[in-house]
Enzyme design. Structure first.
Site, mmCIF file in Angstrom:
data_model
loop_
_atom_site.group_PDB
_atom_site.id
_atom_site.type_symbol
_atom_site.label_atom_id
_atom_site.label_comp_id
_atom_site.label_asym_id
_atom_site.label_seq_id
_atom_site.Cartn_x
_atom_site.Cartn_y
_atom_site.Cartn_z
ATOM 1 N N TYR A 98 -19.631 -7.048 -26.730
ATOM 2 C CA TYR A 98 -20.044 -7.251 -25.338
ATOM 3 C C TYR A 98 -19.630 -8.627 -24.812
ATOM 4 C CZ TYR A 98 -22.383 -2.932 -26.245
ATOM 5 O OH TYR A 98 -22.626 -1.638 -26.581
ATOM 6 N N ARG A 124 -14.182 -6.572 -19.846
ATOM 7 C CA ARG A 124 -14.289 -6.495 -21.296
ATOM 8 C C ARG A 124 -12.913 -6.258 -21.926
ATOM 9 N NH1 ARG A 124 -18.378 -2.155 -24.234
ATOM 10 N NH2 ARG A 124 -18.671 -3.397 -26.124
ATOM 11 N N HIS A 152 1.262 6.523 0.380
ATOM 12 C CA HIS A 152 2.073 7.611 0.927
ATOM 13 C C HIS A 152 3.454 7.660 0.270
ATOM 14 C CE1 HIS A 152 -0.121 6.947 5.091
ATOM 15 N NE2 HIS A 152 -0.952 7.167 4.103
ATOM 16 N N ARG A 190 -12.202 2.667 -14.329
ATOM 17 C CA ARG A 190 -11.323 3.368 -15.268
ATOM 18 C C ARG A 190 -11.106 4.831 -14.872
ATOM 19 N NH1 ARG A 190 -14.943 0.674 -19.020
ATOM 20 N NH2 ARG A 190 -16.048 2.664 -19.068
ATOM 21 N N GLN A 229 -5.579 10.974 -4.298
ATOM 22 C CA GLN A 229 -6.613 11.762 -3.626
ATOM 23 C C GLN A 229 -6.039 13.149 -3.311
ATOM 24 O OE1 GLN A 229 -6.070 11.712 0.064
ATOM 25 N NE2 GLN A 229 -7.578 13.315 0.296
ATOM 26 N N LYS A 264 -2.823 13.738 -1.297
ATOM 27 C CA LYS A 264 -1.653 12.895 -1.539
ATOM 28 C C LYS A 264 -0.546 13.679 -2.254
ATOM 29 C CE LYS A 264 -3.237 9.619 0.790
ATOM 30 N NZ LYS A 264 -4.274 8.668 0.559
ATOM 31 N N ASP A 291 0.890 -1.163 0.000
ATOM 32 C CA ASP A 291 0.000 0.000 0.000
ATOM 33 C C ASP A 291 0.929 1.214 0.000
ATOM 34 O OD1 ASP A 291 -1.563 2.220 0.548
ATOM 35 O OD2 ASP A 291 -2.898 1.153 1.932
HETATM 36 C C1 LIG Z 1 -5.279 7.610 0.992
HETATM 37 C C2 LIG Z 1 -5.033 6.176 1.368
HETATM 38 C C3 LIG Z 1 -5.691 5.114 0.725
HETATM 39 C C4 LIG Z 1 -6.880 5.281 -0.161
HETATM 40 O O1 LIG Z 1 -6.790 6.117 -1.202
HETATM 41 P P1 LIG Z 1 -8.088 6.870 -1.804
HETATM 42 O O2 LIG Z 1 -7.571 7.357 -3.106
HETATM 43 O O3 LIG Z 1 -8.434 7.973 -0.859
HETATM 44 O O4 LIG Z 1 -9.179 5.884 -1.963
HETATM 45 C C5 LIG Z 1 -5.282 3.820 1.023
HETATM 46 N N1 LIG Z 1 -4.336 3.586 1.933
HETATM 47 C C6 LIG Z 1 -3.713 4.559 2.610
HETATM 48 C C7 LIG Z 1 -2.660 4.205 3.597
HETATM 49 C C8 LIG Z 1 -4.063 5.894 2.367
HETATM 50 O O5 LIG Z 1 -3.469 6.863 3.073
#
Ligand SMILES: *Cc1c(COP(=O)(O)O)cnc(C)c1O
Length: 386
Positions: free
Chosen positions: A224, A217, A162, A234, A185, A188, A159
């Protein structure tokens, strides 16, 4: 408390003529979705290359990036995903949305990253993915996690919401041979308001993800012929055009943040009662998504009062994440067969950090040095006053 002038911090997000130009370019293509335009394709190539990964897939947001990544990694009902207990809720919600169980494990008290021994202890025959979160843009212990993954056969999903541009011992996020998910987001390190991306080390999972992110798809289908279950995740052309401009500014901004954290963190360390984030030095190019510090033993109520004081003094301060298992959402579906107290008992560091940690928005680290000196003074006053 002394009356001190509020420091000045740059706004976030930032833009200039490059974003404006990109938006007009996307507009004038006449086709505003990825199937008709070229901005998303170009952004994916640029983002993948920037992170040293063979493939990137742009998606609607970071939460969807995690969901999609987990899905193509085989996560679904009857499986488990190991996540740090101290993270933004999307890390666990993504697994739970797929019908899997999210298993929270404790984090390290200094780095706030997943405790690898705790992750190892949580592996069962049902574990499909271990998800380290690179807290504030400092990578989790990728050496120990790589070994755990090799020993157990359980793949990692980074993940990296950050960790845009961050490097572990010189290695970029896309160079660890694992899938990685990003968010764009509004807050970020690069942003189009919303947006996300997944990096893939192999074309097989990348192609599988492409299908699922586009209602199952194939790219060129006109009949389809939906081959697999999916959804519409997307990214649109406008977001990609903005993100291409943001990517061009990312590394320079991060270098500024690195330089400013080198000023702020020793100032924080001098304040009685404050322990700044002490991340693992093997992250040799941190991205500094947040400037974090702990006030050990302060207690949640006083911590929140301290945050309020800082905000009143003009500092963009926030209380750190609540432990994921201390939300109602966590227990609605896909929770482990344990009580809150049982999870809390095996996550003592998460218990402490979620009650005593504060973070400052990364735009503070884009300010002039003088503003960081004032910030530290304001924090010292506020801590003394609670
Ligand atoms: C911001 C964040 C997400 C999710 O991102 P979104 O684009 O807001 O859905 C996932 N994991 C962590 C650690 C985050 O800080």
């Amino acid at each position: 408390m002394n009356v001190r002038q509020a420091p000045e911090f740059p706004e976030w997000p930032q833009y200039d003529g490059h974003e404006r130009e990109g938006l007009i370019r996307a507009l004038e293509q006449g086709q505003w979705w990825r199937m008709g335009g070229s901005e998303v394709d170009s952004f994916e190539r640029e983002f993948a290359a920037f992170h040293g990964a063979p493939h990137a897939l742009a998606v609607t947001n970071g939460t969807h990036a995690l969901e999609l990544a987990l899905q193509v990694m085989g996560v679904g009902p009857g499986t488990e995903v190991i996540v740090p207990a101290f993270t933004f809720i999307s890390s666990s919600q993504a697994a739970q949305r797929l019908g899997a169980v999210a298993v929270p494990v404790d984090v390290d008290p200094d780095t706030y990253n997943i405790d690898v021994a705790a992750a190892a202890a949580a592996v069962t025959p049902r574990t499909r993915v271990i998800m380290p979160v690179h807290m504030a843009g400092f990578l989790a212990d990728m050496d120990a996690l790589g070994k755990l993954s090799a020993d157990t056969g359980v793949p990692l999903l980074q993940d990296a919401a950050h960790a845009h541009a961050a490097r572990w011992q010189g290695k970029r996020v896309g160079e660890h041979g694992t899938v990685a998910a990003f968010s764009f987001q509004n807050g970020k390190l690069m942003t189009a308001g919303e947006g996300g991306a997944v990096l893939f080390p192999d074309s097989e999972r990348y192609e599988a993800a492409f299908l699922r992110h586009s209602c199952g798809r194939p790219r060129t289908d006109r009949r389809y012929l939906h081959q697999v279950a999916g959804s519409n995740l997307r990214m649109n052309e406008f977001s990609a055009a903005v993100l291409r401009a943001q990517l061009g500014r990312l590394e320079g901004q991060i270098r500024t943040r690195q330089q400013r954290w080198a000023v702020l963190s020793p100032l924080l360390a001098q304040i009685d009662g404050i322990v700044p984030h002490r991340p693992d030095g093997r992250t040799d190019f941190p991205s500094h998504y947040m400037a974090m510090f702990r006030v050990p033993g302060i207690g949640e109520e006083n911590r929140n009062a301290l945050v309020d004081r800082l905000v009143a003094a003009g500092i963009p301060a926030f209380a750190a994440f609540r432990a994921i298992y201390r939300t109602d959402a966590f227990w609605e579906t896909g929770a482990p067969d344990e009580t809150v107290d049982q999870v809390a008992a095996r996550c003592p560091n998460t218990e402490a950090i979620s009650a005593d940690c504060i973070w400052l928005h990364h735009r503070t680290l884009l300010a002039e040095e003088q503003a960081l000196h004032r910030t530290a003074e304001i924090i010292a006053d506020a801590v003394a006053a609670v």
